[in-house]
Scaffold this active site. Structure first.
Site, short mmCIF file in Angstrom:
data_model
loop_
_atom_site.label_atom_id
_atom_site.label_comp_id
_atom_site.label_asym_id
_atom_site.label_seq_id
_atom_site.Cartn_x
_atom_site.Cartn_y
_atom_site.Cartn_z
N HIS A 101 1.02 -3.49 6.91
CA HIS A 101 0.44 -2.14 6.89
C HIS A 101 1.39 -1.08 7.45
O HIS A 101 2.25 -1.38 8.28
CB HIS A 101 -0.91 -2.09 7.60
N ASP A 125 -1.47 8.11 13.50
CA ASP A 125 -2.83 7.58 13.70
C ASP A 125 -3.26 7.61 15.15
O ASP A 125 -2.47 7.90 16.05
CB ASP A 125 -2.91 6.14 13.14
N GLU A 163 -4.60 -0.70 6.22
CA GLU A 163 -4.72 -2.15 6.15
C GLU A 163 -4.73 -2.62 4.70
O GLU A 163 -4.92 -1.81 3.79
CB GLU A 163 -6.04 -2.56 6.84
C1 GLP Z 1 -0.07 -0.45 14.77
C2 GLP Z 1 0.30 0.97 14.35
C3 GLP Z 1 1.43 0.97 13.33
C4 GLP Z 1 2.56 0.10 13.82
C5 GLP Z 1 2.07 -1.31 14.02
C6 GLP Z 1 3.15 -2.27 14.48
O1 GLP Z 1 -0.88 -1.08 13.85
N1 GLP Z 1 -0.81 1.66 13.81
O2 GLP Z 1 1.86 2.30 13.11
O3 GLP Z 1 3.62 0.12 12.90
O4 GLP Z 1 1.05 -1.28 15.01
O5 GLP Z 1 3.33 -2.19 15.86
P1 GLP Z 1 4.54 -2.82 16.63
O6 GLP Z 1 5.71 -1.94 16.38
O7 GLP Z 1 4.12 -2.82 18.07
O8 GLP Z 1 4.72 -4.19 16.10
#
Ligand code: GLP
Length: 258
Positions: free
Chosen positions: A138, A67, A143
């Site tokens: 998610h 993404d 979402e």
């Molecule tokens: C964002 C990304 C996800 C990721 C999530 C969790 O929303 N789009 O791909 O898994 O954050 O992030 P973190 O690993 O910093 O908790």
């Protein structure tokens, strides 16, 4: 799903990276799917270490990221392209032109999303997709409420995600409110999925994803339909799993079987 509970973040990162390395050694032209966020950072550091110290070769690999924020150019420090370059691509020998991150600045985002899906198909599909999980369950930016049949498209972020991700921005108002994201169905087509999950704030989301019902309200739960998903988590993230003992037992059996 195969769940491996690791003693800490470092072990989680090392074990997940070892799966990537095994694939790249067996299939040097593998197609890898990458994720951003803090969860896979250690995994990327371990891949960089293996490249530098053990000669792990990424020269024939192709990559696709899950993404990208809409409205952030690739050189914006909070863009996912910038994150990937800084944390991985600039430190390994993958040719930059073989790395793909959705273009958050695309004017015709519908055409761009269709093209992104087509590029994945042309590359032969994703062999191994790295995933994190949001605190609302998610994957990528799918979402709650995202169709489990969704493909790459423009999505709007929930208040929770904007809140979670605001720690990377100076002000909450700076967090983009939409993104281009692979869909749940796009992700499920990867041959193998590897999800890294750490920290207490992910415990509920992980339990819901692994042990709850399959629901679009927790898009990570769709991975229950995927035949080869491996979850690597730390103790804190595993704290709400009810089948913990069984997962440990399977992990030991699998290690013993090599
Ligand atoms: C964002 C990304 C996800 C990721 C999530 C969790 O929303 N789009 O791909 O898994 O954050 O992030 P973190 O690993 O910093 O908790």
């Amino acid at each position: 799903m195969f769940v491996t509970v690791c003693k800490d973040y470092d072990e989680m990162s090392r074990k997940a990276a070892a799966m990537v390395a095994r694939l790249v050694r067996a299939k040097p032209d593998a197609v890898l799917g990458f994720a951003t966020g803090s969860s896979p950072l250690g995994l990327y550091q371990e891949l960089v270490r293996m490249h530098k110290e053990e000669g792990l070769d990424f020269s024939r690999v192709t990559t696709f990221n899950l993404d990208e924020y809409c409205g952030l150019p690739p050189d914006h420090p909070q863009s996912y392209r910038y994150f990937m370059n800084e944390n991985l691509f600039n430190h390994i020998n993958v040719p930059m032109e073989r790395t793909h991150v959705p273009d958050g600045m695309a004017e015709d985002w519908r055409a761009h999303c269709a093209e992104y899906e087509e590029m994945i198909r042309q590359a032969g599909g994703i062999d191994l997709q790295i995933l994190g999980i949001g605190s609302d369950g998610h994957i990528a930016f799918n979402e709650p409420g995202s169709s489990l049949g969704s493909r790459t498209r423009r999505v709007f972020l929930t208040r929770q995600t904007i809140e979670d991700n605001s720690r990377f921005f100076e002000r909450k108002e700076d967090v983009p409110t939409s993104a281009i994201s692979m869909g749940v169905a796009t992700i499920l087509e990867a041959r193998t999925c590897v999800m890294v999950v750490n920290g207490t704030n992910k415990a509920e989301a992980l339990a819901a994803a692994v042990e709850g019902p399959i629901t679009s309200m927790i898009t990570a739960s769709a991975l229950q339909m995927h035949p080869d998903t491996h979850v690597f988590c730390d103790e804190a993230a595993a704290s709400r799993l009810t089948m913990r003992e069984y997962y440990d037992w399977i992990s030991h059996q699998m290690e013993a079987d090599g």
